[in-house]
Design a protein around this motif. Sequence first.
Motif, PDB file in Angstrom:
ATOM      1  N   ILE A 156       0.814  -1.198   0.000  1.00  0.00           N
ATOM      2  CA  ILE A 156       0.000   0.000   0.000  1.00  0.00           C
ATOM      3  C   ILE A 156       0.857   1.262   0.000  1.00  0.00           C
ATOM      4  O   ILE A 156       0.456   2.297  -0.527  1.00  0.00           O
ATOM      5  N   ASP A 157       2.053   1.176   0.559  1.00  0.00           N
ATOM      6  CA  ASP A 157       2.879   2.377   0.614  1.00  0.00           C
ATOM      7  C   ASP A 157       3.639   2.644  -0.682  1.00  0.00           C
ATOM      8  O   ASP A 157       4.245   3.700  -0.815  1.00  0.00           O
ATOM      9  N   SER A 158       3.584   1.735  -1.667  1.00  0.00           N
ATOM     10  CA  SER A 158       4.288   1.995  -2.918  1.00  0.00           C
ATOM     11  C   SER A 158       3.720   3.196  -3.662  1.00  0.00           C
ATOM     12  O   SER A 158       4.491   4.006  -4.166  1.00  0.00           O
ATOM     13  N   PRO A 159       2.390   3.424  -3.729  1.00  0.00           N
ATOM     14  CA  PRO A 159       1.936   4.697  -4.295  1.00  0.00           C
ATOM     15  C   PRO A 159       1.736   5.785  -3.237  1.00  0.00           C
ATOM     16  O   PRO A 159       1.767   6.967  -3.551  1.00  0.00           O
ATOM     17  N   TYR A 160       1.548   5.395  -1.952  1.00  0.00           N
ATOM     18  CA  TYR A 160       1.194   6.379  -0.936  1.00  0.00           C
ATOM     19  C   TYR A 160       2.369   7.275  -0.547  1.00  0.00           C
ATOM     20  O   TYR A 160       2.214   8.494  -0.467  1.00  0.00           O
ATOM     21  N   ILE A 161       3.536   6.706  -0.318  1.00  0.00           N
ATOM     22  CA  ILE A 161       4.701   7.507   0.089  1.00  0.00           C
ATOM     23  C   ILE A 161       5.127   8.469  -1.019  1.00  0.00           C
ATOM     24  O   ILE A 161       5.328   9.662  -0.749  1.00  0.00           O
ATOM     25  N   PRO A 162       5.241   8.017  -2.296  1.00  0.00           N
ATOM     26  CA  PRO A 162       5.550   9.001  -3.339  1.00  0.00           C
ATOM     27  C   PRO A 162       4.452  10.051  -3.511  1.00  0.00           C
ATOM     28  O   PRO A 162       4.740  11.193  -3.861  1.00  0.00           O
ATOM     29  N   LEU A 163       3.199   9.679  -3.233  1.00  0.00           N
ATOM     30  CA  LEU A 163       2.105  10.648  -3.318  1.00  0.00           C
ATOM     31  C   LEU A 163       2.323  11.770  -2.315  1.00  0.00           C
ATOM     32  O   LEU A 163       2.230  12.951  -2.657  1.00  0.00           O
ATOM     33  N   LYS A 164       2.643  11.424  -1.075  1.00  0.00           N
ATOM     34  CA  LYS A 164       2.909  12.437  -0.057  1.00  0.00           C
ATOM     35  C   LYS A 164       4.111  13.302  -0.432  1.00  0.00           C
ATOM     36  O   LYS A 164       4.076  14.525  -0.260  1.00  0.00           O
ATOM     37  N   GLN A 165       5.169  12.682  -0.980  1.00  0.00           N
ATOM     38  CA  GLN A 165       6.362  13.442  -1.368  1.00  0.00           C
ATOM     39  C   GLN A 165       6.058  14.394  -2.521  1.00  0.00           C
ATOM     40  O   GLN A 165       6.527  15.534  -2.518  1.00  0.00           O
ATOM     41  N   ASN A 166       5.282  13.963  -3.503  1.00  0.00           N
ATOM     42  CA  ASN A 166       4.944  14.828  -4.638  1.00  0.00           C
ATOM     43  C   ASN A 166       4.047  15.987  -4.225  1.00  0.00           C
ATOM     44  O   ASN A 166       4.176  17.093  -4.760  1.00  0.00           O
ATOM     45  N   ILE A 167       3.154  15.762  -3.282  1.00  0.00           N
ATOM     46  CA  ILE A 167       2.310  16.848  -2.789  1.00  0.00           C
ATOM     47  C   ILE A 167       3.180  17.863  -2.045  1.00  0.00           C
ATOM     48  O   ILE A 167       3.030  19.071  -2.223  1.00  0.00           O
ATOM     49  N   ALA A 168       4.102  17.369  -1.220  1.00  0.00           N
ATOM     50  CA  ALA A 168       4.985  18.272  -0.472  1.00  0.00           C
ATOM     51  C   ALA A 168       5.899  19.058  -1.412  1.00  0.00           C
ATOM     52  O   ALA A 168       6.197  20.230  -1.150  1.00  0.00           O
ATOM     53  N   ASP A 169       6.336  18.440  -2.517  1.00  0.00           N
ATOM     54  CA  ASP A 169       7.220  19.115  -3.465  1.00  0.00           C
ATOM     55  C   ASP A 169       6.466  20.021  -4.432  1.00  0.00           C
ATOM     56  O   ASP A 169       7.086  20.773  -5.170  1.00  0.00           O
ATOM     57  N   GLY A 170       5.151  19.923  -4.463  1.00  0.00           N
ATOM     58  CA  GLY A 170       4.353  20.752  -5.370  1.00  0.00           C
ATOM     59  C   GLY A 170       4.246  20.182  -6.773  1.00  0.00           C
ATOM     60  O   GLY A 170       3.847  20.881  -7.693  1.00  0.00           O
ATOM     61  N   ASN A 171       4.596  18.940  -6.969  1.00  0.00           N
ATOM     62  CA  ASN A 171       4.486  18.288  -8.274  1.00  0.00           C
ATOM     63  C   ASN A 171       3.094  17.661  -8.380  1.00  0.00           C
ATOM     64  O   ASN A 171       2.892  16.483  -8.123  1.00  0.00           O
ATOM     65  N   PHE A 172       2.120  18.495  -8.769  1.00  0.00           N
ATOM     66  CA  PHE A 172       0.727  18.063  -8.709  1.00  0.00           C
ATOM     67  C   PHE A 172       0.342  17.079  -9.800  1.00  0.00           C
ATOM     68  O   PHE A 172      -0.559  16.275  -9.611  1.00  0.00           O
ATOM     69  N   SER A 173       0.996  17.100 -10.947  1.00  0.00           N
ATOM     70  CA  SER A 173       0.638  16.129 -11.982  1.00  0.00           C
ATOM     71  C   SER A 173       1.006  14.713 -11.540  1.00  0.00           C
ATOM     72  O   SER A 173       0.227  13.776 -11.739  1.00  0.00           O
ATOM     73  N   SER A 174       2.153  14.556 -10.916  1.00  0.00           N
ATOM     74  CA  SER A 174       2.522  13.243 -10.384  1.00  0.00           C
ATOM     75  C   SER A 174       1.643  12.859  -9.210  1.00  0.00           C
ATOM     76  O   SER A 174       1.291  11.693  -9.045  1.00  0.00           O
ATOM     77  N   ALA A 175       1.268  13.847  -8.402  1.00  0.00           N
ATOM     78  CA  ALA A 175       0.398  13.566  -7.262  1.00  0.00           C
ATOM     79  C   ALA A 175      -0.982  13.105  -7.732  1.00  0.00           C
ATOM     80  O   ALA A 175      -1.555  12.170  -7.164  1.00  0.00           O
ATOM     81  N   ILE A 176      -1.487  13.724  -8.784  1.00  0.00           N
ATOM     82  CA  ILE A 176      -2.792  13.295  -9.334  1.00  0.00           C
ATOM     83  C   ILE A 176      -2.688  11.876  -9.870  1.00  0.00           C
ATOM     84  O   ILE A 176      -3.558  11.038  -9.629  1.00  0.00           O
ATOM     85  N   MET A 177      -1.607  11.593 -10.570  1.00  0.00           N
ATOM     86  CA  MET A 177      -1.405  10.255 -11.138  1.00  0.00           C
ATOM     87  C   MET A 177      -1.328   9.199 -10.035  1.00  0.00           C
ATOM     88  O   MET A 177      -1.986   8.151 -10.122  1.00  0.00           O
TER      89      MET A 177
END
Length: 143
Positions: A26-47
């Motif tokens: 479950i953390d394979s998409p969840y941890i990068p999701l949190k990192q992308n939101i924190a970095d402001g990379n919203f296209s990756s966060a949406i994906m």
Amino acid sequence: MKTTKSISFITGFFTYFLLATAWNHIDSPYIPLKQNIADGNFSSAIMLGIELLSLIVLGTCVIKIVININKKSFFIKQNYTCFFIMGISLYLPVLAYAIIGFMGQECPEIDHALSLCGGTFLFILAEIFRYGYHLKEEQELTI
């Protein structure tokens, strides 16, 4: 009576295996999701959010199908609807990847072939269960 215990054991074991596998991944998409939101990379966060949503939908539908199988309700409307929804949920990350790529944004790589083949297989399975449902309905109406 013996078949009921056998089906219950097999589906219980399958559900346990599925939940254990999901818990480990479950953390394979969840941890990068949190990192992308924190970095402001919203296209990756949406994906990654769509991928996480897809996994949740898949898990929910599989659990519903397993519960129905334990009740010995194989060809019912809920089962073929769940297979159809699972097929759509496997197509969603590929569609989101294409839209984000078309807009020129950078997004994480996903395995397109696995998602497309799995989604197609689930659509075929949904049609098989839909056909079985209609045959069961016809049989119940026949005197």
